[in-house]
Design a protein around this motif. Structure first.
Motif, mmCIF file in Angstrom:
data_model
loop_
_atom_site.group_PDB
_atom_site.id
_atom_site.type_symbol
_atom_site.label_atom_id
_atom_site.label_comp_id
_atom_site.label_asym_id
_atom_site.label_seq_id
_atom_site.Cartn_x
_atom_site.Cartn_y
_atom_site.Cartn_z
ATOM 1 N N PRO A 42 0.818 -1.212 0.000
ATOM 2 C CA PRO A 42 0.000 0.000 0.000
ATOM 3 C C PRO A 42 0.856 1.268 0.000
ATOM 4 O O PRO A 42 2.047 1.210 0.284
ATOM 5 N N SER A 43 0.219 2.396 -0.260
ATOM 6 C CA SER A 43 0.954 3.663 -0.330
ATOM 7 C C SER A 43 0.860 4.464 0.967
ATOM 8 O O SER A 43 1.472 5.523 1.092
ATOM 9 N N VAL A 44 0.075 3.975 1.931
ATOM 10 C CA VAL A 44 -0.002 4.614 3.249
ATOM 11 C C VAL A 44 0.188 3.545 4.317
ATOM 12 O O VAL A 44 -0.118 2.359 4.087
ATOM 13 N N VAL A 45 0.699 3.946 5.488
ATOM 14 C CA VAL A 45 0.958 3.006 6.585
ATOM 15 C C VAL A 45 0.522 3.622 7.907
ATOM 16 O O VAL A 45 0.222 4.821 7.988
ATOM 17 N N THR A 46 0.503 2.771 8.926
ATOM 18 C CA THR A 46 0.214 3.213 10.298
ATOM 19 C C THR A 46 1.495 3.102 11.125
ATOM 20 O O THR A 46 2.185 2.070 11.071
ATOM 21 N N VAL A 47 1.803 4.152 11.886
ATOM 22 C CA VAL A 47 2.998 4.180 12.726
ATOM 23 C C VAL A 47 2.568 4.375 14.173
ATOM 24 O O VAL A 47 1.771 5.281 14.481
ATOM 25 N N VAL A 48 3.114 3.525 15.064
ATOM 26 C CA VAL A 48 2.830 3.634 16.497
ATOM 27 C C VAL A 48 4.064 4.201 17.185
ATOM 28 O O VAL A 48 5.172 3.669 17.053
ATOM 29 N N LEU A 49 3.868 5.292 17.933
ATOM 30 C CA LEU A 49 4.951 5.966 18.643
ATOM 31 C C LEU A 49 4.839 5.703 20.138
ATOM 32 O O LEU A 49 3.742 5.509 20.666
ATOM 33 N N ARG A 50 5.983 5.714 20.817
ATOM 34 C CA ARG A 50 5.985 5.579 22.268
ATOM 35 C C ARG A 50 6.824 6.710 22.851
ATOM 36 O O ARG A 50 7.887 7.057 22.339
ATOM 37 N N GLY A 51 6.340 7.270 23.960
ATOM 38 C CA GLY A 51 7.064 8.350 24.620
ATOM 39 C C GLY A 51 6.275 8.848 25.818
ATOM 40 O O GLY A 51 5.236 8.280 26.185
ATOM 41 N N SER A 52 6.744 9.910 26.411
ATOM 42 C CA SER A 52 5.990 10.501 27.521
ATOM 43 C C SER A 52 4.765 11.219 26.969
ATOM 44 O O SER A 52 4.685 11.551 25.778
ATOM 45 N N ARG A 53 3.795 11.467 27.840
ATOM 46 C CA ARG A 53 2.568 12.157 27.400
ATOM 47 C C ARG A 53 2.904 13.521 26.802
ATOM 48 O O ARG A 53 2.363 13.905 25.762
ATOM 49 N N GLU A 54 3.839 14.233 27.433
ATOM 50 C CA GLU A 54 4.191 15.565 26.950
ATOM 51 C C GLU A 54 4.878 15.493 25.591
ATOM 52 O O GLU A 54 4.596 16.295 24.690
ATOM 53 N N ALA A 55 5.793 14.521 25.422
ATOM 54 C CA ALA A 55 6.502 14.398 24.146
ATOM 55 C C ALA A 55 5.556 14.038 23.016
ATOM 56 O O ALA A 55 5.622 14.602 21.913
ATOM 57 N N LEU A 56 4.649 13.083 23.256
ATOM 58 C CA LEU A 56 3.729 12.661 22.200
ATOM 59 C C LEU A 56 2.761 13.772 21.815
ATOM 60 O O LEU A 56 2.343 13.871 20.651
ATOM 61 N N SER A 57 2.413 14.606 22.762
ATOM 62 C CA SER A 57 1.467 15.688 22.444
ATOM 63 C C SER A 57 2.093 16.737 21.531
ATOM 64 O O SER A 57 1.371 17.484 20.853
ATOM 65 N N ARG A 58 3.405 16.779 21.488
ATOM 66 C CA ARG A 58 4.082 17.766 20.643
ATOM 67 C C ARG A 58 4.350 17.246 19.225
ATOM 68 O O ARG A 58 4.818 17.994 18.366
ATOM 69 N N VAL A 59 4.113 15.971 18.967
ATOM 70 C CA VAL A 59 4.393 15.397 17.653
ATOM 71 C C VAL A 59 3.248 15.714 16.696
ATOM 72 O O VAL A 59 2.079 15.411 16.965
ATOM 73 N N GLU A 60 3.592 16.297 15.537
ATOM 74 C CA GLU A 60 2.623 16.562 14.477
ATOM 75 C C GLU A 60 2.757 15.495 13.391
ATOM 76 O O GLU A 60 3.757 14.789 13.302
ATOM 77 N N THR A 61 1.730 15.407 12.555
ATOM 78 C CA THR A 61 1.749 14.417 11.475
ATOM 79 C C THR A 61 2.956 14.613 10.573
ATOM 80 O O THR A 61 3.602 13.646 10.136
ATOM 81 N N ASP A 62 3.306 15.862 10.277
ATOM 82 C CA ASP A 62 4.434 16.138 9.398
ATOM 83 C C ASP A 62 5.782 15.799 10.036
ATOM 84 O O ASP A 62 6.811 15.804 9.337
#
Length: 308
Positions: A241-261
């Motif tokens: 496929p041309s799109v995928v799903t990515v699972v990230l792990r980190g602290s709540r604060e770090a993950l909240s700062r991650v944007e799609t880009d």
């Protein structure tokens, strides 16, 4: 009784006398000069139970006098000023530094010492047991967090001036790096104190242990476009496929700062020519968030010649 003849070995005695007279004439003929030197100051007979509250001078300036030849061969290492601290007591004390307290080679006269007196402040010595605080630097690998650092032993005895000892609250270890770590970090390091007037009672090391744990939060980012990196010239490619799903792990604060880009899913096409390939999907994320899973983990990539 054995008789000693005064003229026995007369030739040798005459030769010795001649050499002595010649040496005296050489020395007597040299010009007497003066020279200034900065020489080390030694503290001797330091009384037990006392500590220096202020740093003592390490050198003094002296003026020496002697034959030009002797002074020409003289270096600062040949002359040492000695300060006898025997009898010192707590408080501010003044010690005179006289020419008699300067050791110099034979034939060299010390005529002046500057400064002529040295003020030193003494304080009663004290000791105290303080906790050891582990020093940790760096950050674990993305998706991991550092647990509470532990140190063994937990305490150490420090010694120094009484006032400095009373102010001290802890001893520190050398920094232990956890940068990029994914598992427990354990290192034996030296223990010391920041205050230069204090010291550890005996040379001591401590073992610092830092647990590295998987970050407690996950975030799933779906529908990320799959990028085709390092595609060769004169070819075109597509992935299924041309799109995928990515699972990230980190602290709540770090993950909240991650944007799609901020998250880039890709396959690497370096060195691949035309054809079909089953390639592993990789992903880049922020420094604080680690990629734990990609779905699907592999994709079908077709590379064909570009249409002109």
């Amino acid at each position: 009784m054995r008789t000693i003849w005064p003229f026995r070995h007369f030739g040798l005695k005459l030769l010795s006398f001649g050499l002595a007279v010649s040496l005296w004439m050489v020395v007597a003929g040299e010009e007497t000069v003066e020279r200034g030197l900065r020489v080390p100051l030694e503290l001797q007979q330091f009384p037990s139970g006392l500590e220096l509250q202020t740093e003592a001078p390490s050198t003094v300036d002296v003026r020496v006098r002697g034959a030009s030849g002797a002074l020409g061969r003289l270096s600062a290492a040949d002359v040492v000023a000695v300060l006898d601290l025997r009898g010192a007591r707590a408080g501010r004390r003044l010690f005179h530094v006289t020419p008699d307290q300067v050791r110099a080679p034979f034939g060299v006269e010390v005529v002046q010492v500057t400064p002529a007196a040295v003020a030193l402040v003494f304080e009663n010595s004290a000791s105290r047991i303080v906790p050891i605080e582990p020093s940790v630097e760096g950050r674990p690998a993305p998706g991991y967090v550092a647990g509470k650092a532990r140190v063994d032993p937990q305490n150490v005895e420090i010694i120094g001036p009484e006032s400095a000892v009373l102010r001290a609250t802890e001893a520190l270890t050398e920094p232990v790096s956890i940068d990029g770590a994914r598992d427990r970090v354990r290192e034996t390091v030296t223990v010391g104190v920041l205050d230069p007037s204090l010291r550890v009672k005996s040379p001591r090391v401590a073992t610092v242990s830092v647990p590295i744990l998987a970050a407690p939060q996950e975030r799933t980012m779906r529908g990320l476009p799959l990028r085709l990196r390092n595609l060769g010239p004169n070819v075109a490619a597509d992935a299924v496929p041309s799109v995928v799903t990515v699972v990230l792990r980190g602290s709540r604060e770090a993950l909240s700062r991650v944007e799609t880009d901020d998250v880039h899913a890709y396959v690497d096409l370096t060195g691949l020519g035309t054809g079909q390939y089953n390639l592993t999907v990789r992903a880049d994320a922020s420094r604080e968030a680690g990629v734990t899973r990609i779905d699907p983990p592999t994709v079908q990539v077709r590379i064909a010649s570009a249409k002109k």
